[in-house]
Every structure is written in structure tokens, then in C-alpha cells.
Motif scaffolding. Sequence first.
Motif, PDB file in Angstrom:
ATOM      1  N   LEU A 285       0.811  -1.212   0.000  1.00  0.00           N
ATOM      2  CA  LEU A 285       0.000   0.000   0.000  1.00  0.00           C
ATOM      3  C   LEU A 285       0.846   1.265   0.000  1.00  0.00           C
ATOM      4  O   LEU A 285       0.411   2.290  -0.518  1.00  0.00           O
ATOM      5  CB  LEU A 285      -0.947  -0.010   1.194  1.00  0.00           C
ATOM      6  CG  LEU A 285      -2.009  -1.103   1.112  1.00  0.00           C
ATOM      7  CD1 LEU A 285      -2.825  -1.145   2.387  1.00  0.00           C
ATOM      8  CD2 LEU A 285      -2.912  -0.881  -0.082  1.00  0.00           C
ATOM      9  N   ALA A 286       2.028   1.208   0.574  1.00  0.00           N
ATOM     10  CA  ALA A 286       2.893   2.388   0.570  1.00  0.00           C
ATOM     11  C   ALA A 286       3.237   2.776  -0.861  1.00  0.00           C
ATOM     12  O   ALA A 286       3.332   3.963  -1.179  1.00  0.00           O
ATOM     13  CB  ALA A 286       4.163   2.131   1.376  1.00  0.00           C
ATOM     14  N   GLY A 287       3.388   1.797  -1.730  1.00  0.00           N
ATOM     15  CA  GLY A 287       3.658   2.089  -3.132  1.00  0.00           C
ATOM     16  C   GLY A 287       2.507   2.795  -3.824  1.00  0.00           C
ATOM     17  O   GLY A 287       2.701   3.517  -4.793  1.00  0.00           O
ATOM     18  N   ILE A 288       1.297   2.632  -3.306  1.00  0.00           N
ATOM     19  CA  ILE A 288       0.118   3.267  -3.889  1.00  0.00           C
ATOM     20  C   ILE A 288      -0.132   4.641  -3.257  1.00  0.00           C
ATOM     21  O   ILE A 288      -0.338   5.621  -3.950  1.00  0.00           O
ATOM     22  CB  ILE A 288      -1.127   2.377  -3.682  1.00  0.00           C
ATOM     23  CG1 ILE A 288      -0.954   1.051  -4.417  1.00  0.00           C
ATOM     24  CG2 ILE A 288      -2.393   3.094  -4.137  1.00  0.00           C
ATOM     25  CD1 ILE A 288      -1.994   0.009  -4.042  1.00  0.00           C
ATOM     26  N   PHE A 289      -0.083   4.695  -1.925  1.00  0.00           N
ATOM     27  CA  PHE A 289      -0.473   5.901  -1.200  1.00  0.00           C
ATOM     28  C   PHE A 289       0.645   6.911  -0.994  1.00  0.00           C
ATOM     29  O   PHE A 289       0.386   8.088  -0.833  1.00  0.00           O
ATOM     30  CB  PHE A 289      -1.025   5.540   0.187  1.00  0.00           C
ATOM     31  CG  PHE A 289      -2.349   4.834   0.150  1.00  0.00           C
ATOM     32  CD1 PHE A 289      -3.403   5.325  -0.597  1.00  0.00           C
ATOM     33  CD2 PHE A 289      -2.551   3.683   0.871  1.00  0.00           C
ATOM     34  CE1 PHE A 289      -4.629   4.682  -0.621  1.00  0.00           C
ATOM     35  CE2 PHE A 289      -3.766   3.034   0.858  1.00  0.00           C
ATOM     36  CZ  PHE A 289      -4.813   3.541   0.114  1.00  0.00           C
ATOM     37  N   VAL A 290       1.869   6.449  -0.927  1.00  0.00           N
ATOM     38  CA  VAL A 290       2.980   7.321  -0.548  1.00  0.00           C
ATOM     39  C   VAL A 290       3.722   7.770  -1.796  1.00  0.00           C
ATOM     40  O   VAL A 290       4.214   6.944  -2.557  1.00  0.00           O
ATOM     41  CB  VAL A 290       3.940   6.592   0.422  1.00  0.00           C
ATOM     42  CG1 VAL A 290       5.108   7.484   0.787  1.00  0.00           C
ATOM     43  CG2 VAL A 290       3.186   6.151   1.667  1.00  0.00           C
ATOM     44  N   PRO A 291       3.818   9.066  -2.016  1.00  0.00           N
ATOM     45  CA  PRO A 291       4.548   9.540  -3.199  1.00  0.00           C
ATOM     46  C   PRO A 291       6.038   9.255  -3.071  1.00  0.00           C
ATOM     47  O   PRO A 291       6.585   9.249  -1.967  1.00  0.00           O
ATOM     48  CB  PRO A 291       4.277  11.050  -3.203  1.00  0.00           C
ATOM     49  CG  PRO A 291       3.918  11.382  -1.796  1.00  0.00           C
ATOM     50  CD  PRO A 291       3.295  10.153  -1.202  1.00  0.00           C
ATOM     51  N   VAL A 292       6.661   9.011  -4.188  1.00  0.00           N
ATOM     52  CA  VAL A 292       8.098   8.766  -4.205  1.00  0.00           C
ATOM     53  C   VAL A 292       8.794  10.092  -3.927  1.00  0.00           C
ATOM     54  O   VAL A 292       8.529  11.097  -4.589  1.00  0.00           O
ATOM     55  CB  VAL A 292       8.539   8.198  -5.575  1.00  0.00           C
ATOM     56  CG1 VAL A 292      10.035   8.021  -5.620  1.00  0.00           C
ATOM     57  CG2 VAL A 292       7.822   6.898  -5.858  1.00  0.00           C
ATOM     58  N   THR A 293       9.693  10.091  -2.935  1.00  0.00           N
ATOM     59  CA  THR A 293      10.346  11.337  -2.554  1.00  0.00           C
ATOM     60  C   THR A 293      11.717  11.499  -3.176  1.00  0.00           C
ATOM     61  O   THR A 293      12.289  12.565  -3.130  1.00  0.00           O
ATOM     62  CB  THR A 293      10.481  11.423  -1.023  1.00  0.00           C
ATOM     63  OG1 THR A 293      11.207  10.282  -0.560  1.00  0.00           O
ATOM     64  CG2 THR A 293       9.122  11.488  -0.365  1.00  0.00           C
ATOM     65  N   SER A 294      12.265  10.449  -3.726  1.00  0.00           N
ATOM     66  CA  SER A 294      13.571  10.575  -4.365  1.00  0.00           C
ATOM     67  C   SER A 294      13.431  10.257  -5.841  1.00  0.00           C
ATOM     68  O   SER A 294      12.611   9.444  -6.238  1.00  0.00           O
ATOM     69  CB  SER A 294      14.584   9.628  -3.722  1.00  0.00           C
ATOM     70  OG  SER A 294      14.194   8.298  -3.927  1.00  0.00           O
ATOM     71  N   THR A 295      14.233  10.921  -6.638  1.00  0.00           N
ATOM     72  CA  THR A 295      14.191  10.667  -8.075  1.00  0.00           C
ATOM     73  C   THR A 295      15.513  10.075  -8.502  1.00  0.00           C
ATOM     74  O   THR A 295      16.573  10.474  -8.030  1.00  0.00           O
ATOM     75  CB  THR A 295      13.929  11.963  -8.867  1.00  0.00           C
ATOM     76  OG1 THR A 295      14.939  12.917  -8.531  1.00  0.00           O
ATOM     77  CG2 THR A 295      12.568  12.539  -8.534  1.00  0.00           C
ATOM     78  N   ALA A 296      15.456   9.123  -9.359  1.00  0.00           N
ATOM     79  CA  ALA A 296      16.667   8.506  -9.879  1.00  0.00           C
ATOM     80  C   ALA A 296      17.262   9.412 -10.947  1.00  0.00           C
ATOM     81  O   ALA A 296      16.549  10.097 -11.671  1.00  0.00           O
ATOM     82  CB  ALA A 296      16.338   7.135 -10.468  1.00  0.00           C
ATOM     83  N   ALA A 297      18.575   9.402 -11.011  1.00  0.00           N
ATOM     84  CA  ALA A 297      19.234  10.217 -12.033  1.00  0.00           C
ATOM     85  C   ALA A 297      18.983   9.597 -13.398  1.00  0.00           C
ATOM     86  O   ALA A 297      19.239   8.422 -13.614  1.00  0.00           O
ATOM     87  CB  ALA A 297      20.736  10.290 -11.750  1.00  0.00           C
TER      88      ALA A 297
END
Length: 123
Positions: A100-112
Motif C-alpha cells: 500500500l505504501a507504493g500506492i499511497f505514498v509519493p516517491v520522494t527521491s528521483t533517480a538520475a
Amino acid sequence: MKLASFLPSLFGLLGNVGSAALGDKMAAYNTAAQTAVKAAVTKVDDGVDHLQTAFKSWEANNPVAQEAIDGTVGLLRDLGIAVPKEDVVVTHVKAAIADLAGIFVPVTSTAAVPAASTDTQAG
């Protein structure tokens, strides 16, 4: 009929039935945990924040985690399913939190991501 020729097929059949029953039980645990985590996120104040915290670092006293553990046990009991040991419930709740974290929680880091080359010179 010889017993020796009958036993292997009987054990095979019992093994298949046992595997199906175990699969059904595991599916019930997973479904109960998923439902309990979803309910916990909506019930607890700042549920999504607590969900993200539980995903990053497991702590049983996290309000979402505790509500989900209690909810999973309650759902299983209400369905008449034998409740496993607490560590099994916790394992399923952790898996549900990760899902559920993958659905509800926005990704805070971006890959280069390498920039696309605009070089048009022919080599």
C-alpha cells in the motif's frame, strides 16, 4: 488391490489438498492484512504519514501498524479463521504496508536519468 500401489496416489492427493488449503489460508491472511492496513490508514489521524513511517522503519507502536495488527486479528476471528502467531500476523501486515505504501505514498527521491543527447554530428 495392493496397499503399496494405492498409497502413493493417496499421498499425492492429500498433498494437493493440503497445498490448496494452505494457499487459501495464506490468501485469507493477506486479504485480512490488506483490509486492516487500509482501514488503519483511514482511521488514524495522519494515516498516510504513519503508513510512510511504518514502511521506512518498522515500529510496532506506530499507530497504523498497531491498528492494522489488531484489525487483521479481528478480521480473521470474525471470518472464523484460526489466528496465527503474532509474528505471522506482523509479517502479513508488513507486506500489506509495503504494497500500500507504493500506492499511497509519493516517491520522494528521483533517480538520475541521463539527459538525451542532442549531438547531431555524424561520427
